[in-house]
Design a protein around this motif. Structure first.
Motif, PDB file in Angstrom:
ATOM      1  N   ASN A   1       0.828  -1.211   0.000  1.00  0.00           N
ATOM      2  CA  ASN A   1       0.000   0.000   0.000  1.00  0.00           C
ATOM      3  C   ASN A   1       0.861   1.258   0.000  1.00  0.00           C
ATOM      4  N   PHE A   2       1.924   1.256   0.775  1.00  0.00           N
ATOM      5  CA  PHE A   2       2.784   2.437   0.849  1.00  0.00           C
ATOM      6  C   PHE A   2       3.487   2.700  -0.475  1.00  0.00           C
ATOM      7  N   ILE A   3       4.041   1.647  -1.061  1.00  0.00           N
ATOM      8  CA  ILE A   3       4.861   1.802  -2.271  1.00  0.00           C
ATOM      9  C   ILE A   3       3.995   2.101  -3.497  1.00  0.00           C
ATOM     10  N   SER A   4       2.742   1.672  -3.491  1.00  0.00           N
ATOM     11  CA  SER A   4       1.895   1.865  -4.678  1.00  0.00           C
ATOM     12  C   SER A   4       1.175   3.206  -4.688  1.00  0.00           C
ATOM     13  N   GLN A   5       1.103   3.873  -3.555  1.00  0.00           N
ATOM     14  CA  GLN A   5       0.396   5.161  -3.527  1.00  0.00           C
ATOM     15  C   GLN A   5       1.318   6.301  -3.944  1.00  0.00           C
ATOM     16  N   SER A   6       0.732   7.339  -4.451  1.00  0.00           N
ATOM     17  CA  SER A   6       1.502   8.536  -4.767  1.00  0.00           C
ATOM     18  C   SER A   6       1.701   9.325  -3.484  1.00  0.00           C
ATOM     19  N   SER A   7       2.793  10.030  -3.418  1.00  0.00           N
ATOM     20  CA  SER A   7       3.082  10.844  -2.250  1.00  0.00           C
ATOM     21  C   SER A   7       2.059  11.964  -2.140  1.00  0.00           C
ATOM     22  N   LEU A   8       1.682  12.276  -0.926  1.00  0.00           N
ATOM     23  CA  LEU A   8       0.711  13.346  -0.711  1.00  0.00           C
ATOM     24  C   LEU A   8       1.253  14.710  -1.126  1.00  0.00           C
ATOM     25  N   PHE A   9       2.565  14.861  -1.057  1.00  0.00           N
ATOM     26  CA  PHE A   9       3.176  16.161  -1.344  1.00  0.00           C
ATOM     27  C   PHE A   9       3.981  16.157  -2.634  1.00  0.00           C
ATOM     28  N   GLY A  10       3.802  15.126  -3.460  1.00  0.00           N
ATOM     29  CA  GLY A  10       4.491  15.063  -4.735  1.00  0.00           C
ATOM     30  C   GLY A  10       5.958  14.681  -4.621  1.00  0.00           C
ATOM     31  N   ASP A  11       6.363  14.211  -3.466  1.00  0.00           N
ATOM     32  CA  ASP A  11       7.745  13.798  -3.254  1.00  0.00           C
ATOM     33  C   ASP A  11       7.883  12.310  -3.530  1.00  0.00           C
TER      34      ASP A  11
ATOM     35  N   ASN B   1       5.873   3.088 -10.529  1.00  0.00           N
ATOM     36  CA  ASN B   1       5.698   4.383  -9.884  1.00  0.00           C
ATOM     37  C   ASN B   1       7.080   5.007  -9.702  1.00  0.00           C
ATOM     38  N   GLU B   2       7.449   5.914 -10.596  1.00  0.00           N
ATOM     39  CA  GLU B   2       8.821   6.433 -10.611  1.00  0.00           C
ATOM     40  C   GLU B   2       9.197   7.247  -9.379  1.00  0.00           C
ATOM     41  N   SER B   3       8.249   7.519  -8.505  1.00  0.00           N
ATOM     42  CA  SER B   3       8.585   8.248  -7.283  1.00  0.00           C
ATOM     43  C   SER B   3       8.676   7.330  -6.064  1.00  0.00           C
ATOM     44  N   SER B   4       8.660   6.014  -6.285  1.00  0.00           N
ATOM     45  CA  SER B   4       8.753   5.057  -5.181  1.00  0.00           C
ATOM     46  C   SER B   4      10.084   4.332  -5.204  1.00  0.00           C
ATOM     47  N   TYR B   5      10.642   4.138  -4.007  1.00  0.00           N
ATOM     48  CA  TYR B   5      11.937   3.481  -3.852  1.00  0.00           C
ATOM     49  C   TYR B   5      11.852   2.438  -2.750  1.00  0.00           C
ATOM     50  N   LEU B   6      12.583   1.345  -2.956  1.00  0.00           N
ATOM     51  CA  LEU B   6      12.645   0.262  -1.977  1.00  0.00           C
ATOM     52  C   LEU B   6      14.095   0.064  -1.567  1.00  0.00           C
TER      53      LEU B   6
END
Length: 194
Positions: A62-72, A99-104
């Motif tokens: 859930n965390f990794i698939s959602q977009s950041s609330l602040f666009g980060d 999702n190019e804004s997600s990192y693991l």
């Protein structure tokens, strides 16, 4: 991938979206993960760290698939002694790829042989990499300690670092923890201080 290759990637500011750290040196595992976080400017990003038994696949997914609330960026850090199930790890890597804004950042602290299936998984993905960490030889350990001492503002000679390393039975984590205490002396550190 070897540690030096990964360090060269960081110097070139090439940030993998999924990183897997494992091996014989817990200190280097944490150090490289922190270097990656610095490069990602993780202080200003949304970050979730799941330690050992806190990990659940649904929370991570859930965390990794959602977009950041602040666009980060969303940065998921998993620290475990048990390897993730292959399908779960594969799904998390794929979600980061979509999702190019997600990192693991996956830090594994268990036995090396338990990590083999995950290394193959991280190796085959174009978005991921793994770094196997070996116990540092004396020269490398002293270089790491010297760098850490310098960052903490300590004045300490190499032969004193060597003594510290020997006293702590070649455990980098214990040596680095000593730096905080030694910095309270506010003077050049000698063997007598150790």
């Amino acid at each position: 991938m070897y540690k030096r290759e990964f360090e060269n990637l960081l110097k070139a500011k090439k940030i993998p979206i999924a990183s897997f750290f494992y091996g014989a040196c817990e200190y280097q595992n944490n150090f490289l993960a922190n270097e990656l976080l610095l490069l990602l400017k993780a202080n200003s990003e949304e970050k979730l760290t799941l330690y050992f038994d806190e990990y659940t696949f649904s929370t991570a997914k859930n965390f990794i698939s959602q977009s950041s609330l602040f666009g980060d960026r969303n940065i998921l850090i998993i620290k475990t002694e048990k390897p993730l199930p292959t399908k779960e790890a594969e799904t998390l890597i794929e979600l980061c790829g979509k999702n190019e804004s997600s990192y693991l950042i996956y830090q594994f602290f268990g036995e090396d042989k338990k990590a083999l299936s995950l290394t193959k998984l991280f190796e085959k993905s174009p978005h991921a990499l793994f770094v196997r960490l070996f116990k540092a030889d004396m020269n490398e350990a002293l270089n790491i300690l010297s760098q850490q001492a310098h960052q903490q503002g300590l004045s300490i000679y190499r032969y004193v670092l060597q003594h510290l390393y020997a006293v702590h039975m070649e455990d980098l984590s214990l040596c680095a923890n000593e730096f905080e205490k030694l910095s309270l002396l506010e003077k050049e550190i000698t063997i007598n201080d150790i």
